[in-house]
Every structure is written in C-alpha cells, then in structure tokens.
Design an enzyme around this catalytic site. Structure first.
Site, PDB file in Angstrom:
ATOM      1  CE1 TYR A 132     -28.332  -3.818  11.377  1.00  0.00           C
ATOM      2  CE2 TYR A 132     -28.086  -3.632  13.754  1.00  0.00           C
ATOM      3  CZ  TYR A 132     -27.953  -3.087  12.491  1.00  0.00           C
ATOM      4  OH  TYR A 132     -27.442  -1.829  12.344  1.00  0.00           O
ATOM      5  CG  PHE A 186       0.553  -2.531   1.767  1.00  0.00           C
ATOM      6  CD1 PHE A 186       1.613  -2.740   0.898  1.00  0.00           C
ATOM      7  CD2 PHE A 186      -0.727  -2.759   1.305  1.00  0.00           C
ATOM      8  CE1 PHE A 186       1.395  -3.176  -0.408  1.00  0.00           C
ATOM      9  CE2 PHE A 186      -0.956  -3.196   0.015  1.00  0.00           C
ATOM     10  CZ  PHE A 186       0.105  -3.406  -0.847  1.00  0.00           C
ATOM     11  CG  ASP A 187      -1.760   0.094  -0.741  1.00  0.00           C
ATOM     12  OD1 ASP A 187      -1.998  -0.619   0.242  1.00  0.00           O
ATOM     13  OD2 ASP A 187      -2.250  -0.104  -1.868  1.00  0.00           O
ATOM     14  CG  ASP A 243      -1.003  -4.457   8.199  1.00  0.00           C
ATOM     15  OD1 ASP A 243      -1.785  -5.403   8.015  1.00  0.00           O
ATOM     16  OD2 ASP A 243      -0.725  -3.631   7.318  1.00  0.00           O
ATOM     17  CB  ALA A 289      -2.838  -8.811   5.697  1.00  0.00           C
ATOM     18  CE  LYS A 340      -4.252  -8.458   1.610  1.00  0.00           C
ATOM     19  NZ  LYS A 340      -5.179  -7.320   1.811  1.00  0.00           N
ATOM     20  CG  HIS A 362      -1.374   2.120  -6.131  1.00  0.00           C
ATOM     21  ND1 HIS A 362      -1.424   2.861  -4.971  1.00  0.00           N
ATOM     22  CD2 HIS A 362      -1.752   0.868  -5.772  1.00  0.00           C
ATOM     23  CE1 HIS A 362      -1.816   2.093  -3.985  1.00  0.00           C
ATOM     24  NE2 HIS A 362      -2.022   0.872  -4.433  1.00  0.00           N
TER      25      HIS A 362
END
Length: 457
Positions: free
Chosen positions: A72, A124-125, A214, A216, A257, A449
């Site tokens: 843990y 991005f979204d 960001d 990814a 990704k 979406h």
C-alpha cells in the site's frame, strides 16, 4: 535492392474479431443513439475510437506485471516508475494517477480557480472540461495555420508566441500557468517544435509564469522533432525528450498513450509547491502517494513501456502505420489534416460531406457513415466535442470538425489500414447522397460527446 519497411516486433498472441452485416450495424447504431461511444466492443470490426489504453503491451511489460509490488505504501514498483520518469523528464516529484484526466483533476484542483485564464494550444476535451468546470477559461493560442487542413506545415501544433504574449499582457494576473499539449491532439495529432517550446518558455519567463506540458504523446512529439527539425537528426529520442521537458515546470500524463499501458497516468514536476499542493488532492481523489490510482503491477508495466517507447524503432513502426493509411487516403483523394500526425488520421469532414450544414455536425455524421459502411469506429473531434460556450450556451463552430481515426499501438496490421481506406473511399464516393446530419436529443453540460444522444435527420 533496398529492403521494404517492416515492423520492429513480431506477433506472439492474436485476438479474433468478427465482421457484422449492414443490417446489424444499422440496428446497433440506432440503439446507441448514433453515438459510437455507446456501441458494444463486439459490435465493432476495427476500433479506432481512441489510441488511449488500447495498445498491445510487450513481453517485457507482461513480465513486469508478474513482479509488481502491491504494498500500500512505499512499493518498489512506485520507485521503479519514479526513477524512469525522472531519467526521461528530469522531474523529481511524481504522483501516480489512474489516468490523464485524473492527473488534471488532482493538479488543477490546486492550480485552477474561478475566473482564471489558462492559455495553451488547443486544449483537449478533458483539459478544457477541468478548466471550464472550475469556471475558468481555456484560451486557445494555437497558430492559425492549424485550421488550414490542406496546408503542409511540419509543426502545426505550435503555440503562437504573439497570441500568448498578448494574452499575458492583458490577463497576467488571471493566468496561473501556460499549458502546451505535445502532440496537439485537437489540431490533428500535430507536433510542437523544440524551437516553439523555447519561445513559449521565453514568454513565460518574461511574465514569471510556469509552463505545464500535457504529455500524453510526448514520445511521438520527440520523434517528429528528430525527423523534421533541423539539428536533431542525430539525437536519440531520450535526449530529445529530456531537452523538451527542460522547457517545462511540470507535466500531466495519460500513460495510456505513449506509456502503452491499458490504464495509468501521473503528475511530475520539479516545483515543490505544486507537489505539496497536489498531494492532498491525490490522497482525497486517487489514493496514497506511492500508488495514487495505480497498482504495483501496472506501475511496473508503465515504467517498462515508457522506456521501450522512447526508442526510435518502436516509434518509427507506429508512425509508419499511420502514414501508410495517409498514403492510401491520398491515393483516393480524401482530405485530412496534413501532414499526417503521430497517432491518428483526422479526416476533414466538412470537405467530405459538403451538403451537411455545420449545425448538423458533419464529422459526427461521417463517423456514423463509416461505421455503417464497414463496422469501423472512429471518433468525432469537432463541433460536438467542443461543447457549448460556458457563457452563451451556444454551440461552438469556430474550430475544425474532424473524424479522428486513432490507431492503437501494435494492434492492427497494414492490411487493416487498407480496409479502413477502402471503406472511407466508399463513403467518399457516395458523399453527394449524404445531405442531412444529426441533431442533439440529450447532452451533458460538460464533455457531452461521451454520452450525447443523437437523432438522424
């Protein structure tokens, strides 16, 4: 004789997929309210909905899963992941999360407040959702060339330094940080040049603002710097990666990704104040600091995936497949965001379905038509994804309206790419018959979406 290109891996396991009939697909898409997110996976032949979490892990990654430490607190797997991230990025503080939007949620809970403005390149979204959901503004400062899909520009994902500087001159006191998405997904999987990252850093330093990446698809971005930008041809992907992240104060990562895992993400930074500020939100939203939203075996797989996917051969195989699909679309005259990006082909839907008005969502209509044609599931990146303006509540039609065909890593062959291209050609050949699109029957207020319900007109 020059040898033809071949993949840098061999296949050890296969997964069967089935074809369906047109009649079946017509029923299934109707039951899904014409939203491909609502389809069942077994109703899809070739799935290009996303490249997020859909890649095939390597033998080394699967072996790493077997040796994961599930303690843990203080698990060996965490420290193995932390060492890999620090080696690749230079960031010493690491917080694991269950995926990229969780990393945004944890960090933005500390950084973003009502009335803030966060400038960047085509957020991005989920990024936009986490900003606007906090009653802040996501300000797009992408270069104008990104909106001209047929224009060949090597780094269409770039931030416009003049737009960014103007935003800081006008709103510096409301801007907590600058965000740069590498690669720029919304603009068509387009890369950001090293020179542009330096320009962003210079503007940020001038106004004493931090920079967040960001990240990814940072490895694919590094690949394009190596292959397209002067002075980087002889540098390794890992060397380029370190140089890129030297321009940033921190990063969020959807590891699904370029980490090539099915679930996972993280925050990494050298700013102790960001780390200390985000820690409490990690414990509140995700879990303890040395596992966050991940288990030990997946942290092992991620550490190995990050290491493997920052090697040139792996990236070349992956991006070659995307470009193979692009070449077939060129042969058929189908317009897409040029040049082809790193993880997907983005078809310019209004240039294909010229009779469908923007109010009837051409890219979503094209997504439906491609599914009906061959059971291929793509994803709309356009007017539906843009959500409504948070102030006026009007639909936003000022961006691109694209059908994204996201290619999972190490999953499909070039034969599948040929099937996709042929199916798109069939739709393209009958494009004059598609004169109506869809309308919204129900929608969520943010990131609609994913769950929107539509009706065909």
């Amino acid at each position: 004789m020059e040898l033809p290109f071949a993949e840098s891996w061999k296949i050890k396991m296969v997964e069967p997929i089935r074809k369906s009939t047109r009649e079946e697909r017509e029923q299934w898409i109707k039951e899904a309210h014409y939203n491909v997110f609502q389809l069942k996976a077994n109703q899809v032949y070739i799935d290009l909905l996303t490249d997020s979490g859909t890649g095939a892990m390597s033998d080394r990654q699967w072996a790493g899963i077997m040796t994961g430490d599930e303690s843990y607190a203080g698990a060996d797997s965490f420290f193995r992941l932390k060492e890999t991230i620090e080696r690749l990025t230079g960031f010493k503080y690491v917080i694991p999360t269950h995926q990229g939007r969780a990393a945004e949620n944890v960090l933005f809970s500390y950084l973003v407040h009502e009335g803030d403005i966060v400038p960047g390149n085509s957020h991005f979204d989920t990024t936009k959702g986490h900003i606007e959901g906090r009653k802040a503004i996501a300000l797009d400062c992408t270069i104008d060339e990104a909106k001209q899909t047929q224009l060949e520009v090597p780094f269409k994902g770039n931030v416009d330094p003049a737009k960014l500087e103007r935003a800081l001159e006008e709103h510096a006191d409301r801007i907590p940080f600058i965000i740069v998405t590498i690669t720029n997904n919304t603009a068509g999987g387009q890369p950001v040049s090293m020179e542009n990252l330096r320009q962003v850093r210079a503007v940020a330093d001038k106004f004493h603002k931090p920079v967040l990446f960001d990240s990814a698809r940072f490895a694919e971005n590094a690949y394009f710097i190596k292959t397209r930008e002067e002075g980087y041809a002889n540098k390794t992907i890992k060397e380029i990666t370190r140089e890129m992240f030297a321009m940033a104060d921190g990063m969020t990562m959807s590891a699904k990704k370029d980490g090539i895992v099915n679930m996972g993400g993280f925050i990494a930074t050298n700013r102790q104040d960001w780390y200390e500020g985000a820690k409490g939100f990690c414990v509140q939203f995700e879990g303890y600091l040395t596992y966050g939203g991940m288990n030990g075996r997946d942290m092992n797989a991620l550490a190995i995936g990050l290491d493997e996917n920052t090697e040139f051969d792996n990236l070349e195989t992956r991006i070659h497949q995307v470009h193979h699909l692009a070449e077939k679309l060129d042969e058929y005259g189908i317009p897409y965001q040029r040049p082809a990006g790193g993880h997907a082909i983005f078809v310019d839907a209004p240039k294909v379905l010229t009779h469908v008005p923007k109010e009837e969502f051409p890219a979503q209509t094209l997504t439906i038509e491609l599914y009906l044609e061959a059971g291929i599931r793509g994803c709309e990146i356009g007017y539906l994804l843009a959500d409504r303006d948070p102030v006026t509540r009007e639909n936003r039609f000022d961006g691109l309206d694209l059908l994204r065909l996201a290619i999972p890593r190490r999953v499909y062959t070039d034969n599948h790419m040929d099937v996709i291209a042929a199916a798109l050609k069939n739709v393209y050949d009958r494009r004059e018959q598609v004169t109506r699109g869809v309308r919204i029957a129900w929608e969520a207020p943010i990131m609609r979406h994913f769950t929107v319900q539509l009706e065909r007109l």
